[in-house]
Design a protein around this motif. Sequence first.
Motif, PDB file in Angstrom:
ATOM      1  N   GLY A  54      -6.125  -9.055   3.145  1.00  0.00           N
ATOM      2  CA  GLY A  54      -5.560  -7.880   2.679  1.00  0.00           C
ATOM      3  C   GLY A  54      -6.675  -6.619   2.735  1.00  0.00           C
ATOM      4  O   GLY A  54      -7.434  -7.092   2.727  1.00  0.00           O
ATOM      5  N   SER A  55      -6.220  -6.059   3.575  1.00  0.00           N
ATOM      6  CA  SER A  55      -7.009  -4.251   3.712  1.00  0.00           C
ATOM      7  C   SER A  55      -5.646  -3.466   3.089  1.00  0.00           C
ATOM      8  O   SER A  55      -5.354  -3.083   4.019  1.00  0.00           O
ATOM      9  CB  SER A  55      -7.615  -4.205   5.567  1.00  0.00           C
ATOM     10  OG  SER A  55      -8.573  -2.857   4.757  1.00  0.00           O
ATOM     11  N   PHE A  56      -6.671  -2.879   2.062  1.00  0.00           N
ATOM     12  CA  PHE A  56      -6.351  -1.496   1.792  1.00  0.00           C
ATOM     13  C   PHE A  56      -7.908  -0.469   1.827  1.00  0.00           C
ATOM     14  O   PHE A  56      -8.799  -0.307   0.953  1.00  0.00           O
ATOM     15  CB  PHE A  56      -6.074  -1.805   0.188  1.00  0.00           C
ATOM     16  CG  PHE A  56      -5.467  -3.100  -0.318  1.00  0.00           C
ATOM     17  CD1 PHE A  56      -3.721  -2.608  -0.246  1.00  0.00           C
ATOM     18  CD2 PHE A  56      -5.572  -3.932  -0.350  1.00  0.00           C
ATOM     19  CE1 PHE A  56      -3.048  -3.821  -0.699  1.00  0.00           C
ATOM     20  CE2 PHE A  56      -5.196  -5.552  -0.463  1.00  0.00           C
ATOM     21  CZ  PHE A  56      -3.855  -5.660  -0.650  1.00  0.00           C
ATOM     22  N   GLU A  57      -6.669   1.039   2.232  1.00  0.00           N
ATOM     23  CA  GLU A  57      -7.252   1.919   2.614  1.00  0.00           C
ATOM     24  C   GLU A  57      -7.575   3.180   2.238  1.00  0.00           C
ATOM     25  O   GLU A  57      -5.922   3.186   1.581  1.00  0.00           O
ATOM     26  CB  GLU A  57      -7.880   1.878   4.104  1.00  0.00           C
ATOM     27  CG  GLU A  57      -8.222   0.911   4.705  1.00  0.00           C
ATOM     28  CD  GLU A  57      -8.384   1.483   6.569  1.00  0.00           C
ATOM     29  OE1 GLU A  57      -8.155   2.540   6.675  1.00  0.00           O
ATOM     30  OE2 GLU A  57      -8.406   0.710   7.048  1.00  0.00           O
ATOM     31  N   CYS A  58      -8.241   4.292   1.666  1.00  0.00           N
ATOM     32  CA  CYS A  58      -8.258   4.931   0.946  1.00  0.00           C
ATOM     33  C   CYS A  58      -7.798   5.262  -0.536  1.00  0.00           C
ATOM     34  O   CYS A  58      -6.466   5.318  -0.688  1.00  0.00           O
ATOM     35  CB  CYS A  58      -7.422   5.935   1.505  1.00  0.00           C
ATOM     36  SG  CYS A  58      -8.472   6.493   2.748  1.00  0.00           S
ATOM     37  N   VAL A  74       3.930  13.481  -7.221  1.00  0.00           N
ATOM     38  CA  VAL A  74       3.335  13.809  -8.059  1.00  0.00           C
ATOM     39  C   VAL A  74       2.190  12.990  -8.125  1.00  0.00           C
ATOM     40  O   VAL A  74       0.818  13.131  -7.890  1.00  0.00           O
ATOM     41  CB  VAL A  74       4.345  12.348  -9.252  1.00  0.00           C
ATOM     42  CG1 VAL A  74       3.219  11.974 -10.576  1.00  0.00           C
ATOM     43  CG2 VAL A  74       4.900  13.043  -9.169  1.00  0.00           C
ATOM     44  N   LEU A  75       1.671  11.738  -7.298  1.00  0.00           N
ATOM     45  CA  LEU A  75       0.528  11.250  -6.841  1.00  0.00           C
ATOM     46  C   LEU A  75      -0.665  11.529  -6.384  1.00  0.00           C
ATOM     47  O   LEU A  75      -1.285  12.024  -6.240  1.00  0.00           O
ATOM     48  CB  LEU A  75       0.356   9.962  -5.910  1.00  0.00           C
ATOM     49  CG  LEU A  75       1.380   8.603  -7.330  1.00  0.00           C
ATOM     50  CD1 LEU A  75       1.481   7.711  -5.447  1.00  0.00           C
ATOM     51  CD2 LEU A  75       0.428   8.298  -8.212  1.00  0.00           C
ATOM     52  N   ILE A 110      -2.221   2.675 -12.565  1.00  0.00           N
ATOM     53  CA  ILE A 110      -0.876   3.045 -11.024  1.00  0.00           C
ATOM     54  C   ILE A 110      -2.453   2.999  -9.936  1.00  0.00           C
ATOM     55  O   ILE A 110      -3.404   3.915 -10.035  1.00  0.00           O
ATOM     56  CB  ILE A 110      -0.667   4.615 -10.822  1.00  0.00           C
ATOM     57  CG1 ILE A 110       0.790   4.375 -12.212  1.00  0.00           C
ATOM     58  CG2 ILE A 110       0.142   4.462  -9.689  1.00  0.00           C
ATOM     59  CD1 ILE A 110       0.996   5.677 -12.800  1.00  0.00           C
ATOM     60  N   VAL A 111      -2.151   2.167  -8.642  1.00  0.00           N
ATOM     61  CA  VAL A 111      -2.515   1.750  -7.833  1.00  0.00           C
ATOM     62  C   VAL A 111      -2.025   2.358  -6.871  1.00  0.00           C
ATOM     63  O   VAL A 111      -1.232   1.825  -6.762  1.00  0.00           O
ATOM     64  CB  VAL A 111      -3.848   0.870  -7.978  1.00  0.00           C
ATOM     65  CG1 VAL A 111      -4.253   0.924  -6.846  1.00  0.00           C
ATOM     66  CG2 VAL A 111      -4.250   0.604  -8.656  1.00  0.00           C
ATOM     67  N   SER A 112      -2.932   3.296  -5.755  1.00  0.00           N
ATOM     68  CA  SER A 112      -1.921   3.913  -4.306  1.00  0.00           C
ATOM     69  C   SER A 112      -2.506   3.223  -3.367  1.00  0.00           C
ATOM     70  O   SER A 112      -4.430   3.291  -3.909  1.00  0.00           O
ATOM     71  CB  SER A 112      -1.597   5.385  -4.544  1.00  0.00           C
ATOM     72  OG  SER A 112      -2.572   5.982  -4.874  1.00  0.00           O
ATOM     73  N   SER A 165     -11.709   7.366  -7.318  1.00  0.00           N
ATOM     74  CA  SER A 165     -10.829   8.456  -5.764  1.00  0.00           C
ATOM     75  C   SER A 165     -11.378   7.781  -4.582  1.00  0.00           C
ATOM     76  O   SER A 165     -12.643   7.252  -4.366  1.00  0.00           O
ATOM     77  CB  SER A 165     -11.000   9.944  -5.949  1.00  0.00           C
ATOM     78  OG  SER A 165     -10.786  10.875  -4.917  1.00  0.00           O
ATOM     79  N   LEU A 166     -10.978   7.496  -3.451  1.00  0.00           N
ATOM     80  CA  LEU A 166     -11.183   7.440  -2.056  1.00  0.00           C
ATOM     81  C   LEU A 166     -11.853   5.889  -1.559  1.00  0.00           C
ATOM     82  O   LEU A 166     -12.809   6.523  -1.786  1.00  0.00           O
ATOM     83  CB  LEU A 166     -11.446   8.666  -1.624  1.00  0.00           C
ATOM     84  CG  LEU A 166     -10.537   9.828  -1.849  1.00  0.00           C
ATOM     85  CD1 LEU A 166     -10.930  11.097  -0.637  1.00  0.00           C
ATOM     86  CD2 LEU A 166      -9.005   9.484  -0.929  1.00  0.00           C
TER      87      LEU A 166
END
Length: 115
Positions: free
Chosen positions: A42-46, A72-73, A12-14, A88-89
Amino acid sequence: MLRGCVTAGYIIVSAAKAIILQRVHSPVWKDRSLASKTTWIGSFECMQYYCTVGASIPSPTVDDVVWLSVLVLSNPKAAPTQLQRIVSLCDCQIFYASYGENMDPSILEEVLNLT
């Protein structure tokens, strides 16, 4: 969420912030013909990656997947299935360029002005 076809469990990726932009460029010459060009950024942070621990047999359809809430996350101990955070992060950027079908140069004003 990613699920394998051989083993049970999920990845799972958040991401706290996700932006995807599409840019349509002026036509470009490629392989001696004029083609349309589109790029995606595309830019994904944290971002955080979780995997299920001690998962059961994978469900046969997507409809049988138990989706996790945001709570839950934020608090993996509250999950019905045990999760382990494996990354993480982190941040990620994606760049993708695609070329469309060949175009007729005579219909474009820019090309006509160059000749």
